[in-house]
Design an enzyme around this catalytic site. Structure first.
Site, mmCIF file in Angstrom:
data_model
loop_
_atom_site.group_PDB
_atom_site.id
_atom_site.type_symbol
_atom_site.label_atom_id
_atom_site.label_comp_id
_atom_site.label_asym_id
_atom_site.label_seq_id
_atom_site.Cartn_x
_atom_site.Cartn_y
_atom_site.Cartn_z
ATOM 1 N N SER A 190 45.412 25.610 45.221
ATOM 2 C CA SER A 190 44.321 26.196 46.006
ATOM 3 C C SER A 190 44.480 25.858 47.497
ATOM 4 O O SER A 190 45.505 26.171 48.097
ATOM 5 C CB SER A 190 42.979 25.703 45.454
ATOM 6 O OG SER A 190 41.907 26.409 46.013
ATOM 7 N N ASP A 344 41.443 35.861 39.809
ATOM 8 C CA ASP A 344 41.319 34.933 40.930
ATOM 9 C C ASP A 344 41.206 35.728 42.217
ATOM 10 O O ASP A 344 42.016 36.625 42.485
ATOM 11 C CB ASP A 344 42.539 34.012 40.969
ATOM 12 C CG ASP A 344 42.481 32.996 42.098
ATOM 13 O OD1 ASP A 344 41.424 32.878 42.757
ATOM 14 O OD2 ASP A 344 43.501 32.318 42.323
ATOM 15 N N HIS A 374 40.774 30.986 38.847
ATOM 16 C CA HIS A 374 40.936 29.967 39.877
ATOM 17 C C HIS A 374 40.367 28.621 39.391
ATOM 18 O O HIS A 374 39.247 28.540 38.894
ATOM 19 C CB HIS A 374 40.219 30.379 41.165
ATOM 20 C CG HIS A 374 40.650 29.554 42.339
ATOM 21 N ND1 HIS A 374 41.766 29.860 43.093
ATOM 22 C CD2 HIS A 374 40.155 28.416 42.874
ATOM 23 C CE1 HIS A 374 41.912 28.966 44.043
ATOM 24 N NE2 HIS A 374 40.956 28.062 43.924
#
Length: 403
Positions: A190, A344, A374
């Site tokens: 991320s 995501d 995610h």
């Protein structure tokens, strides 16, 4: 009086639960390919419940929203592994955690730098401890987990600075940690994945440091200036990174006034010459048709808003947007392993990064999770979503062991 207070307090918390459940059903899209949609539903309702409490406490002046969320992550249970030696260190003022195998080795270990995700306010050393503790024995490596400065006390560019300084310190001390200078990999998820790209680029051409062997970007943030991408629209209401939550994190970390919400979202803050120069990397046209769901309509940037640009031009810094780095630097980057998840909001960031790397001759391996979302990596040791999470974890392990 005490009983009345208890009843009121209980009613308050029950009310917040009801609100979280209603918000989930009214605003959330649950992907149909998930194996356990009911469990996913429950977990997301709990996530919304915690966010609601954090927001209420902030409005009441009890505790800031971000501080409350950080306090909660302190309850993470750390698993001990007899095969590892774990040491907390400081590189200057930067807290880091070193994971080393206890087993004897005939030669130097592989080295891994890990930048945790967390949208700039979560993702502590403890939060990523179990993941890193799992990776090290599987890859026969020494791993350094970097605990960079975060919100609410620190803002851009603190994460970039801390990751860069920690990386330089580690690379200069490889012999101390018995790490092979020819086998150093930078990895992150991320937000951390985005800074893997930024730091790897920043280290290009450093003759005083060992060269990075490979970079691993797991559903990474690679740009914040082309948000009208298919995945930003298609997954805008998918847990656990909705469009609203993404924008809130960006605005807080980058210190952007909420007044510019629409200008940032529709790209009106981008100067025309900047878009002409970088459109080859950032355009929605680069996203393969199979990743565009029915109903998606490309959004064209609104009229250029110079005031929005002048106040928010730091979004165009290469220390924050690795896709804007010059071509000469990109061509010198090490091989990359990119992980994307179908459900995501950042899915298309990975596709744009892959196109740029491949066009510039950088070897790229891409792993796509059809049932991924995610943050799924952090469930690698939970039965709830272990199939998807373990696939990501095993793919990362397999790739790093191959380089």
């Amino acid at each position: 009086m005490f009983i009345l207070g208890l009843v009121l307090l209980s009613s308050f918390f029950v009310g917040v639960v009801v609100w979280a459940v209603l918000q989930h059903f009214l605003t959330t899209d649950i992907p149909s390919t998930l194996q356990h949609p009911t469990k996913f539903w429950f977990l997301h309702c709990m996530f919304l419940y915690v966010l609601a409490l954090a927001e209420i406490f902030e409005k009441l002046g009890i505790c800031s929203m971000l501080r409350f969320l950080q306090l909660l992550q302190g309850s993470v249970r750390i698993k001990k592994d007899a095969r590892l030696m774990v040491t907390d260190l400081y590189f200057g003022t930067i807290p880091v955690r070193l994971f080393q195998p206890k087993a004897a080795s005939s030669g130097p270990w592989r080295g891994i730098l890990f930048f945790p995700g967390g949208s700039g306010f979560v993702g502590s050393l403890d939060f990523h401890h179990n993941l890193c503790g799992f990776l090290v024995p599987e890859m026969d490596s020494v791993l350094l987990l970097v605990g960079y400065r975060k919100l609410p006390d620190h803002h851009y560019p603190s994460i970039f600075q801390d990751c860069l300084n920690a990386s330089i310190h580690f690379l200069k001390a490889l012999t101390t940690f018995r790490v092979d200078p020819a086998r150093v990999v930078i990895c992150g998820d991320s937000t951390g994945g985005g800074y893997v790209a930024c730091i790897t680029q920043a280290l290009v051409g450093r003759s005083d440091l060992p060269q990075i062997r490979a970079q691993v970007l797991i559903y990474a943030v690679t740009q914040l200036i082309s948000l009208p991408l298919p995945s930003y629209w298609q997954n805008r209401n998918v847990p656990f990174l909705s469009q609203k939550f993404t924008m809130m994190c960006v605005f807080k970390y980058m210190v952007i006034d909420v007044h510019w919400w629409d200008a940032i979202l529709n790209g009106a803050f981008r100067p025309p010459e900047v878009w002409r120069k970088y459109r080859k990397w950032l355009s929605p046209d680069n996203i393969p048709r199979r990743f565009r769901k029915p109903g998606y309509q490309p959004l064209f940037p609104g009229p250029f808003n110079e005031a929005a640009y002048l106040e928010n031009k730091h979004l165009l810094d290469v220390a924050n947007a690795p896709l804007l780095r010059d071509d000469e630097t990109i061509t010198q980057l090490p091989a990359a392993f990119l992980v994307s998840c179908e459900h995501d909001i950042l899915h298309d960031d990975t596709l744009l990064c892959m196109k740029q790397s491949e066009d510039q001759g950088v070897p790229v391996t891409w792993h796509h999770m059809e049932d991924g979302f995610h943050g799924s990596l952090m469930f690698f040791d939970k039965k709830l979503f272990s199939p998807c999470s373990l696939k990501i974890t095993n793919s990362v392990i397999s790739y790093i062991k191959s380089v």
